[in-house]
Scaffold this active site. Structure first.
Site, mmCIF file in Angstrom:
data_model
loop_
_atom_site.group_PDB
_atom_site.id
_atom_site.type_symbol
_atom_site.label_atom_id
_atom_site.label_comp_id
_atom_site.label_asym_id
_atom_site.label_seq_id
_atom_site.Cartn_x
_atom_site.Cartn_y
_atom_site.Cartn_z
ATOM 1 N N THR A 1 8.979 4.817 18.160
ATOM 2 C CA THR A 1 10.064 3.908 18.989
ATOM 3 C C THR A 1 9.635 2.524 18.342
ATOM 4 O OG1 THR A 1 10.849 5.383 20.629
ATOM 5 C CG2 THR A 1 11.288 2.930 20.843
ATOM 6 N N GLU B 1 -10.559 5.987 24.188
ATOM 7 C CA GLU B 1 -10.420 5.155 23.051
ATOM 8 C C GLU B 1 -9.381 3.905 23.545
ATOM 9 O OE1 GLU B 1 -7.722 7.432 20.808
ATOM 10 O OE2 GLU B 1 -8.365 6.470 18.986
ATOM 11 N N LYS C 1 10.837 11.409 12.270
ATOM 12 C CA LYS C 1 11.157 10.843 13.511
ATOM 13 C C LYS C 1 10.205 9.766 13.525
ATOM 14 C CE LYS C 1 11.799 10.209 18.150
ATOM 15 N NZ LYS C 1 10.878 9.255 18.120
ATOM 16 N N ASP D 1 -2.677 11.960 21.940
ATOM 17 C CA ASP D 1 -2.714 13.232 22.739
ATOM 18 C C ASP D 1 -1.149 14.201 22.624
ATOM 19 O OD1 ASP D 1 -4.952 12.451 23.576
ATOM 20 O OD2 ASP D 1 -4.342 12.223 25.752
ATOM 21 N N ARG E 1 -6.280 0.877 15.451
ATOM 22 C CA ARG E 1 -6.443 2.003 14.230
ATOM 23 C C ARG E 1 -7.184 3.110 14.733
ATOM 24 N NH1 ARG E 1 -9.895 -0.552 11.362
ATOM 25 N NH2 ARG E 1 -9.714 0.803 9.672
ATOM 26 N N CYS E 2 -6.723 4.177 14.320
ATOM 27 C CA CYS E 2 -7.515 5.475 14.961
ATOM 28 C C CYS E 2 -8.721 5.427 14.340
ATOM 29 C CB CYS E 2 -6.746 6.639 14.494
ATOM 30 S SG CYS E 2 -6.397 6.829 12.668
ATOM 31 N N ARG F 1 1.021 -1.357 0.037
ATOM 32 C CA ARG F 1 -0.030 -0.100 0.106
ATOM 33 C C ARG F 1 0.842 1.096 0.003
ATOM 34 N NH1 ARG F 1 -4.016 1.389 4.924
ATOM 35 N NH2 ARG F 1 -4.709 3.291 4.327
ATOM 36 N N GLU G 1 -3.128 14.183 13.013
ATOM 37 C CA GLU G 1 -4.307 13.360 13.021
ATOM 38 C C GLU G 1 -4.148 12.638 14.185
ATOM 39 O OE1 GLU G 1 -3.952 9.829 10.523
ATOM 40 O OE2 GLU G 1 -5.587 8.815 11.559
ATOM 41 N N ASN H 1 1.381 2.482 14.715
ATOM 42 C CA ASN H 1 0.426 1.349 14.207
ATOM 43 C C ASN H 1 0.774 1.353 12.673
ATOM 44 O OD1 ASN H 1 -1.006 4.144 13.710
ATOM 45 N ND2 ASN H 1 -2.778 2.998 14.035
ATOM 46 N N TYR H 2 1.277 2.489 11.972
ATOM 47 C CA TYR H 2 1.626 2.410 10.579
ATOM 48 C C TYR H 2 2.717 2.932 10.195
ATOM 49 C CZ TYR H 2 -3.142 0.850 8.980
ATOM 50 O OH TYR H 2 -4.599 0.360 8.958
HETATM 51 O O1 G3H Z 1 -4.794 4.576 12.708
HETATM 52 C C1 G3H Z 1 -5.098 5.404 11.968
HETATM 53 C C2 G3H Z 1 -4.951 5.402 10.577
HETATM 54 O O2 G3H Z 1 -4.651 6.499 9.674
HETATM 55 C C3 G3H Z 1 -6.026 4.342 10.081
HETATM 56 O O3 G3H Z 1 -5.661 3.978 8.820
HETATM 57 O O4 G3H Z 1 -8.068 3.270 8.331
HETATM 58 O O5 G3H Z 1 -6.119 2.617 6.793
HETATM 59 O O6 G3H Z 1 -6.699 1.580 9.110
HETATM 60 P P1 G3H Z 1 -6.757 2.983 8.248
#
Ligand code: G3H
Length: 498
Positions: free
Chosen positions: A197, A393, A194, A249, A299-300, A118, A266, A171-172
């Site tokens: 970690t 969350e 940056k 945050d 995931r957010c 992706r 974001e 997470n990404y």
């Molecule tokens: O975790 C935040 C990401 O922007 C979510 O992306 O909807 O592709 O999982 P996604």
């Protein structure tokens, strides 16, 4: 078989510590210190990265400033060509990068590969989009504004901001890094990364793909280290002309501390899934499971609260439970659906929310089970607004269900949140869906599907504490530029001849 740090990636490793990237070279920090990256599954140190110093950050910023000047003069088609090359190299090396994602952030093996692919696609699309939108400018004539004749011609085009600081989340670490790197570079900016970690080693491998593509030295850099040492130092650095951040945050405090630079933020979300009684219940159940539990809810845009009409709640809960029972729970290497959450403190936080809901009387649809950082999927029914999980969350595989008696009640709960990232509505009545979408205070509303950021060229934005600005390939390119005008002033109006 371990692939990370071998083959073409061998030069990014110094003994057991991954190097940082500065002035087109892989370097070890003068600090002599390193930061450990703990594997969420084994809970043992998996990798180490350099603990960069503030002096090293200063150097990177100076180099970026110099490199950016030359890059901004590099023809747009050449910038695009290099990005296409980086995208191809990235895809070619998907296996070692995916391996890092599995080990550092416990991303299920298949999803880890998808993230890299992706990302390559995102970079290629960014190159193409950049050529299109940055190749266009505007011509304005003066006589459209009252009191003016046609004696001024305004030519406006987009120019780069300078040095963009990119801070992606754990997470990404690859995809949300390239979603900042690609737009910054195509627009003629330099880029300082940056990485988080956990995810840093995957990000360093990704940066090496850009190195192999042959970008000019100093244009891209990647510094690793402790937030306490270089975090604020980076975000408040006078050499930074734009910050693109994805995370929690911390983004709010960065926004408060950052100087007069454009921000793209974001942050979190508490995405609501509003289900009306005319919805396709199988579609709903499938989307709740996919939306709420993929990558263990980290995931957010995960579904984080289900607001469902009482009349269909039992049926949907039953369908969701049947699907949850089929999810494979275990290590990411086995391509499990539910894998350990990123840190022990994250697992403890999730557990705190679950226990609070238990004490206040939520119904547990499954037995709560945790081993180390691994938490089994849990649906909590009959959640009420006085429970923390109704608002906070979890970023884990636990999902609250709140039963509602009217659509208005659902909209009210959604809008009472301090977040406003995405939301979704399930109904067969498109007219009603549009009305509800307009009433929901979120950056995006999905009709009959779970929230998601992609496809990556779609606008992506959060209201309230969920963010600042809009992402998506086109919006990010535009955000990383400013408008420059040149006005041609004629001695007399241009339509007076003839
Ligand atoms: O975790 C935040 C990401 O922007 C979510 O992306 O909807 O592709 O999982 P996604």
């Amino acid at each position: 078989m371990a692939l990370a740090g071998t083959g073409v990636f061998a030069e990014i490793l110094d003994g057991e510590v991954y190097r940082y990237y500065s002035d087109g070279e892989w370097r070890s920090s003068a600090s002599g210190k390193s930061v450990a990256i703990v594997n969420p599954t084994t809970r043992k140190t998996q990798y180490r990265v350099q603990a960069c110093t503030q002096e090293e950050v200063n150097k990177v910023m100076d180099e970026a400033k110099v490199a950016q000047k030359a890059w901004a003069r590099t023809p747009l088609w050449k910038r695009a060509e290099l990005l296409h090359k980086a995208a191809a190299i990235l895809k070619e090396h998907k296996a070692p990068i995916a391996e890092c994602l599995v080990k550092e952030i416990a991303k299920p093996a298949k999803d880890a590969v998808s993230e890299v692919v992706r990302s390559g696609d995102l970079v290629s699309y960014t190159a193409e989009e950049g050529v299109r939108i940055l190749g266009e400018g505007k011509l304005l004539v003066s006589d459209s504004f009252p009191g003016n004749e046609r004696n001024k011609y305004c030519l406006s085009s987009k120019i780069p901001l300078g040095v963009v600081l990119a801070i992606p989340p754990f997470n990404y670490p690859v995809n949300l890094a390239v979603s900042k790197i690609g737009p910054a570079l195509i627009a003629g900016n330099a880029l300082v990364l940056k990485p988080p970690t956990q995810g840093a080693v995957a990000a360093l491998h990704m940066v090496h793909c850009f190195h192999l593509a042959g970008f000019p030295k100093g244009l891209i850099s990647c510094v690793t280290g402790k937030g306490s040492e270089i975090g604020d130092f980076l975000t408040m650095h006078p050499g930074v002309n734009c910050i693109s951040f994805t995370g929690g945050d911390t983004g709010i405090s960065i926004s408060k501390k950052a100087g007069m630079v454009p921000l793209q933020m974001e942050l979190g979300g508490k995405d609501a899934c509003i289900v009306l009684d005319d919805a396709d219940l199988d579609l709903v159940a499938g989307n709740i499971v996919k939306g709420g539990f993929s990558y263990s809810g980290q995931r957010c845009t995960a579904v984080k609260v289900v607001l469902i009409m009482e009349s269909i709640a039992d049926a949907v809960v039953q369908k969701v439970n049947a699907k949850l029972a089929k999810l494979k729970v275990g290590p990411p290497e086995d391509d499990s659906d539910i894998t350990p959450v990123v840190t022990e403190s994250s697992a403890n936080f999730i557990e705190g929310l679950v226990m609070d809901a238990k004490e206040k009387g939520a119904t547990f649809c499954q037995e709560y089970r945790r081993e180390g950082n691994l938490i089994w999927p849990l649906l909590l029914d009959h959640v009420r607004p006085d429970m923390r999980i109704a608002w906070e969350e979890p970023f884990g595989p636990v999902l609250p269900v709140i039963r509602i008696n009217s659509v208005e009640e659902g909209i009210h709960h959604c809008n009472a949140s301090n977040f406003g990232l995405q939301g979704c509505i399930f109904t067969r009545d498109i007219n009603k869906a549009i009305l509800i979408s307009d009433a929901m205070e979120t950056g995006t509303v999905q009709i009959n599907s779970a929230p998601a950021r992609g496809p990556d060229h779609f606008p992506f934005q959060g209201l309230k504490d969920s963010g600042i600005g809009s992402q998506g390939i086109t919006n990010s390119i535009n955000m990383m530029t400013k408008v420059k005008s040149t006005v041609i002033n004629l001695p007399s109006p241009s339509y007076t001849m003839g």
